[in-house]
Design a protein around this motif. Structure first.
Motif: not given
Lengths: 122, 538
Positions: B81-84, B97-99, B521-524
């Protein structure tokens, strides 16, 4: 009691001003990190207490001004009662609108320096 | 320790070792205490089983490390889960989004590669904040102005990719709309550049956004098709001056004609962000006054005209922001007044702020509203933090609910009415009313919004989530969706964009399955679940 608190606050402020030029290297590093990560909410700016919606106000200083109602300084840099564990806990857990701060933002070493800076007058 | 879905402890330990090999031991975070730093501070699910909790975080320093991490994650089928900057508060913060996802924390990728004040752009990495970019520009005396969101700690890349918005001139306020060129690490670890950046040796990456063939840039906003590692930002040349002027019109029924005039001025690019207000309705900020006005339901137009008369104030106002040379902004303000005077009996005018730009450093701290001048701060939070009105029980966060309304008076009133109904149906004091006004972050749409508080208290949050979802349902019944929402509500919000049996989402899912076959990549994210996780849809 309120007068005594204010008197103590004034004395500490004067003391703090005098010592501002004599920060240890750790405290000076802490001030640099504080200015980047904390000051935008907890800074010292004239009028920086809650002045009504839409008015200029720093959120941390404003919130603490409302919370303490003058019994403690609203500006963190003026406090002389902050404990290292308290600072560390709030930075890493957040409190009310203040969010969690990650280690990629403020490392543990940076946080130690912030603590040294905020507890310099104790 | 939380684990990614369908991954054993042994496999995860092995994957973490490989992440350490990619980025070094200091930049893989897997202890419970460290992973807790990636919780959403404002989560409406705080402390509940459904709260979105990461399994670990890994923080690369450069694109090559991102590629290595993606390849490792693909081998192990571990969601990333990419964050900036991770400060997308209200919309999920640093939480996935997904635990069980591993947060890919891009904060260390914080290079400002270029700011060009001759061609008016910046090229940045994801970890750069608006504060960083502003400081870079001002320290070098570059002659450009940023368009920024309220919180300066956000990332130009992250904000743009979440369809974030700002406060200056129309084309710049839409931050994704004003990006120019992306660099992306694909779900398979390949490096892609869009627009002219796809031409080897191009010097026009931040000048020409299309290239040839289909533009794919939109796939990387509010989605999960790749990881953006660089982005160009279109910048406005520093205007010579800034001025504001306010127009008021007297009657409740003047709003539609006022909106049509503002639309004309905004769509002609003659004015910056217009701010609607209601002098007569200002007292309705107080819930008791609002409840009194609406005690017998939504008032009739006649009753509302009587209410306006009783206040002895104009029904509506709009404050225009002008950017440009002094001769131009003053001439434009003169033309604005002439056009309103021609159309409205009783229109009144007041010139307000005037600044020569850039503002001297010593004058900045006392400026009352910095964002419209592109000066980042965190001052907006004083509205939602502890203040005299919530001193007994300040909230821990908030989840903003936005209705995207058409640019008509009917659109504004309808959105305000159904949001008020949602509040009343669930026994909350109405937060909107017949004098609610739209916000024009997007120059071609109205936003009618409410701030819903969140807490670190499951019982309170349950009520707030019900309220939020009721608002989404009520606006959708009127044909309105939202533009951005917290992780907890993304499936619900996406479900409203259901034209032709959810044809849009089905198309996005087909793309997902082809582009990211392992669903790493960032499911959900914004309702797009990979094939093997579609039963996770909330």
């Amino acid at each position: 009691m309120r007068k005594l608190t204010i008197l103590c606050f004034l004395l500490v402020s004067l003391l703090g001003t005098a010592q501002a030029q004599e920060l240890s290297p750790t405290e000076a590093s802490g001030k640099v990190v504080f200015d980047k990560w904390c000051e935008p909410c907890h800074g010292r700016i004239a009028g920086g207490v809650f002045g009504g919606f839409g008015a200029h106000a720093l959120p941390g200083t404003s919130a603490l001004g409302v919370k303490y109602k003058g019994d403690l300084p609203a500006v963190l840099e003026d406090r002389v009662d902050l404990q290292p564990i308290y600072i560390r806990t709030i930075v890493r857990n957040g409190l009310y609108g203040m969010p969690i701060t990650r280690k990629t933002e403020v490392s543990d070493a940076d946080l130690d320096n912030i603590i040294a800076y905020l507890t310099r007058n104790q | 320790m939380a684990l990614p879905p369908n991954i054993s402890e042994t496999e995860f330990a092995s994957a973490l070792n490989e992440f350490v090999g990619a980025v070094g031991p200091d930049w893989v975070f897997s202890s419970d205490a460290d992973v807790a730093l990636y919780r959403d501070s404002y989560s409406p699910l705080w402390g509940e089983e459904e709260e979105r909790i990461a399994s670990a975080a890994v923080a690369p320093a450069n694109v090559e490390e991102v590629q290595q991490i993606v390849r490792i994650a693909n081998r192990y089928r571990i969601p990333l889960y990419p964050i900036s900057t991770g400060r997308n508060l209200t919309y999920g913060g640093a939480a996935p989004n997904l635990s069980g996802s591993v947060v890919l924390d891009l904060k260390r990728m914080n290079r400002i590669i270029e700011v060009n004040d001759k061609r008016n752009y910046a090229l940045v990495e994801p970890g750069v904040s608006y504060f960083d970019l502003y400081n870079y520009i001002t320290e070098r005396g570059l002659k450009v102005m940023l368009d920024i969101p309220d919180p300066g700690w956000g990332s130009p890349i992250g904000n743009s990719l979440d369809h974030g918005v700002g406060y200056t001139v129309g084309p710049y306020r839409d931050h994704f709309g004003s990006h120019i060129g992306l660099e992306i690490v694909s779900a398979e670890g390949e490096l892609i550049r869009t627009g002219a950046g796809a031409v080897p040796g191009s010097d026009a990456w931040q000048d020409f956004h299309y290239g040839v063939g289909p533009s794919i840039d939109g796939l990387f906003a509010q989605s999960n098709f790749g990881i953006v590692t660089k982005m160009g930002v279109k910048l406005m040349p520093m205007p010579e001056t800034f001025m504001t002027g306010t127009v008021t019109v007297p009657r409740y029924q003047d709003l539609q004609a006022m909106i049509e005039e503002v639309n004309y001025l905004e769509d002609s690019l003659l004015v910056g962000m217009p701010w609607y207000g209601s002098p007569a309705g200002r007292g309705l900020f107080d819930p008791a006054t609002n409840a009194d006005l609406m005690q017998n339901g939504w008032p009739s137009v006649e009753q509302l005209e009587e209410f306006v008369s009783a206040q002895n104030k104009p029904a509506w106002s709009v404050t225009f922001q002008f950017y440009g040379p002094e001769e131009v902004v003053r001439a434009t303000w003169t033309a604005v007044q002439r056009r309103f005077r021609d159309k409205f009996s009783g229109a009144a005018f007041e010139e307000e702020d005037f600044y020569n730009l850039p503002i001297p450093d010593e004058d900045i701290p006392a400026l009352p509203d910095k964002v419209r001048l592109g000066i980042p701060s965190l001052e907006i939070f004083h509205i939602v933090n502890r203040n005299p009105m919530n001193d007994n029980d300040p909230p821990d966060g908030h989840a903003d609910m936005f209705a995207m309304a058409p640019r008509t008076a009917e659109g504004v009133h309808t959105a305000a009415r159904v949001i008020a109904e949602a509040f009343q149906e669930l026994d909350f004091p109405a937060a909107t009313h017949p004098f609610s006004t739209p916000v024009t972050y997007y120059s071609r749409a109205f936003i009618v919004g409410v701030v819903v508080p969140t807490w670190r208290d499951p019982a309170k949050n349950a009520a707030m989530r019900a309220l939020y979802e009721r608002c989404l349902d009520k606006i959708a019944e009127q044909g309105m969706g939202t533009y951005r929402t917290n992780l907890a509500f993304q499936d619900h919000a996406v479900s409203k964009y259901s034209f032709n049996d959810n044809a849009l989402l089905k198309f996005q899912e087909k793309l997902k399955d082809g582009i990211d076959p392992n669903g790493i990549i960032s499911p959900g994210r914004y309702g797009i679940w990979p094939a093997n996780m579609r039963n996770n849809r909330g």
